[in-house]
Design an enzyme around this catalytic site. Structure first.
Site, mmCIF file in Angstrom:
data_model
loop_
_atom_site.group_PDB
_atom_site.id
_atom_site.type_symbol
_atom_site.label_atom_id
_atom_site.label_comp_id
_atom_site.label_asym_id
_atom_site.label_seq_id
_atom_site.Cartn_x
_atom_site.Cartn_y
_atom_site.Cartn_z
ATOM 1 N N SER A 212 84.586 21.432 42.032
ATOM 2 C CA SER A 212 83.210 21.958 42.097
ATOM 3 C C SER A 212 82.251 21.314 41.102
ATOM 4 O O SER A 212 81.047 21.536 41.212
ATOM 5 C CB SER A 212 83.206 23.465 41.871
ATOM 6 O OG SER A 212 83.465 24.104 43.085
ATOM 7 N N VAL B 177 87.829 23.980 40.137
ATOM 8 C CA VAL B 177 89.187 24.531 40.170
ATOM 9 C C VAL B 177 90.261 23.495 39.804
ATOM 10 O O VAL B 177 91.426 23.837 39.665
ATOM 11 C CB VAL B 177 89.553 25.198 41.523
ATOM 12 C CG1 VAL B 177 88.738 26.457 41.752
ATOM 13 C CG2 VAL B 177 89.431 24.234 42.677
ATOM 14 N N LYS C 8 79.488 19.470 42.657
ATOM 15 C CA LYS C 8 78.304 20.155 43.212
ATOM 16 C C LYS C 8 77.050 19.862 42.386
ATOM 17 O O LYS C 8 75.941 19.843 42.903
ATOM 18 C CB LYS C 8 78.549 21.671 43.255
ATOM 19 C CG LYS C 8 79.651 22.081 44.216
ATOM 20 C CD LYS C 8 80.024 23.549 44.063
ATOM 21 C CE LYS C 8 81.139 23.945 45.026
ATOM 22 N NZ LYS C 8 81.683 25.277 44.763
ATOM 23 N N TYR D 284 82.601 17.297 52.517
ATOM 24 C CA TYR D 284 82.724 18.214 51.377
ATOM 25 C C TYR D 284 84.085 18.032 50.685
ATOM 26 O O TYR D 284 84.165 17.989 49.455
ATOM 27 C CB TYR D 284 82.539 19.659 51.860
ATOM 28 C CG TYR D 284 82.746 20.696 50.789
ATOM 29 C CD1 TYR D 284 81.801 20.889 49.785
ATOM 30 C CD2 TYR D 284 83.890 21.491 50.766
ATOM 31 C CE1 TYR D 284 81.993 21.836 48.790
ATOM 32 C CE2 TYR D 284 84.091 22.441 49.781
ATOM 33 C CZ TYR D 284 83.137 22.607 48.797
ATOM 34 O OH TYR D 284 83.341 23.540 47.805
ATOM 35 N N TYR E 96 80.445 30.647 38.135
ATOM 36 C CA TYR E 96 80.779 31.696 39.093
ATOM 37 C C TYR E 96 80.463 33.073 38.532
ATOM 38 O O TYR E 96 79.510 33.228 37.789
ATOM 39 C CB TYR E 96 82.246 31.576 39.528
ATOM 40 C CG TYR E 96 82.532 30.249 40.175
ATOM 41 C CD1 TYR E 96 81.723 29.783 41.201
ATOM 42 C CD2 TYR E 96 83.572 29.446 39.755
ATOM 43 C CE1 TYR E 96 81.974 28.566 41.800
ATOM 44 C CE2 TYR E 96 83.821 28.222 40.357
ATOM 45 C CZ TYR E 96 83.016 27.794 41.371
ATOM 46 O OH TYR E 96 83.251 26.603 41.949
#
Ligand code: GLU
Length: 311
Positions: free
Chosen positions: A70, A265, A73, A195, A247
């Site tokens: 992530s 992760v 992102k 992705y 998060y």
């Protein structure tokens, strides 16, 4: 106090932290919902600090590449903002989610507009925008990360991407739900493949710290010798990271560490101290929220010992 006024022995601080966090190993769990990620050695620990003048400090496995997941992102958001400006915020919000990174519930309540670009549906919407640009999106992503890391060998791991694609049922469901609400333009399967390619990019702590340097330098980076993004964009991306980058433990992370950061992760956390430096830590065992357990402890020690914080 500036770094010039107060000379900090960053290498000494990193060496100390690498020893001090050892008792924390074994308290988190390596991500296994993507089977290829479960094979990583849980006891890996690396850290890198890149000052805005380009000086680099590393410790432990700071030069070993891992799955950025992530953290990617962040860079896809940069690309989207470079090409689409504020239009990005018509497709995705900028509020913390308070839910798991791949939660479906809120997306339905909010009619297919994800809360922010750092939870999975938000990252899918942002990537969908970037896929609207001319040319091969995978090449664009890889080239952008190679440019940011100043390393032509940065690449995506095909085994990890395949493994995620084979198990991406929740992400597929999120994408389909958004498509039903008209917030995804591309074919869902194309989007998923791109992705998974994006998340499977591999970089080390030093490369990630280099890649984020424009966010510490008001858009400018001494290593790239150019303004990579505008000052405004750097400020806005840092703000979204501070409120949405970790998060649903973003509040306790801000309390403990006090820096904008983005986790993945794969066990990486990339943090920005605007005007001063970037810091990246890698340790694969995760806490219940999907953030690196030891990595968070290491960053907390770093900011406590050095006073580097936005607060
Ligand atoms: N590729 C992961 C997923 O979509 C990214 C999640 C993360 O790193 O937090 O599930």
């Amino acid at each position: 106090m500036t770094d010039k006024a107060r000379v900090v022995d960053y290498q000494g601080v990193l060496d100390y932290i690498a020893e001090a966090v050892r008792p924390q190993f074994g308290k988190g769990r390596v991500a296994d919902y993507i089977p290829a990620l479960a094979d990583v050695d849980a006891r890996k620990f690396g850290m890198a600090v890149r000052l805005v003048d380009g000086t680099l400090y590393t410790v432990g496995d700071g030069l070993e590449r891992f799955s950025v997941q992530s953290i990617s992102k962040l860079f896809v958001l940069e690309l989207a903002m470079q090409h689409f400006g504020d239009m990005v915020w018509t497709r995705v919000g900028k509020e913390p989610s308070g839910d798991r990174f791949n939660s479906m519930m809120r997306l339905e309540h909010e009619r297919g507009i994800p809360r922010n670009p750092f939870i999975n549906p938000g990252a899918l919407a942002t990537l969908d925008l970037v896929m609207g640009l001319k040319g091969d999106t995978r090449h664009r992503l890889r080239n952008y990360l190679r440019f940011l890391a100043v390393d032509e060998t940065v690449d995506s791991n095909a085994t990890v991407a395949r493994s995620e694609l084979d198990h991406a049922h929740t992400n597929r469901a999120l994408a389909h739900l958004m498509k039903a609400y008209g917030n995804i333009d591309n074919d869902v399967e194309d989007l998923m493949e791109t992705y998974c390619f994006q998340c499977a990019m591999e970089m080390n702590c030093a490369e990630l710290a280099t890649a984020a340097l424009p966010l510490a330098g008001g858009g400018y980076s001494s290593l790239h010798d150019t303004a990579v993004i505008s000052k405004n964009q750097a400020r806005r991306i840092n703000s979204v990271m501070l409120t949405c980058g970790m998060y649903d433990s973003v509040g306790s992370f801000a309390y403990r560490v006090g820096l904008p950061a983005k986790s993945g992760v794969g066990g990486g956390i990339l943090a920005v101290a605007p005007g001063r430096m970037t810091i990246c830590v890698w340790s694969p065992e995760l806490d219940a929220f999907g953030n690196s357990y030891v990595g968070t402890a290491a960053l907390e020690l770093f900011t406590s010992m050095t006073g580097v914080s936005v607060f």
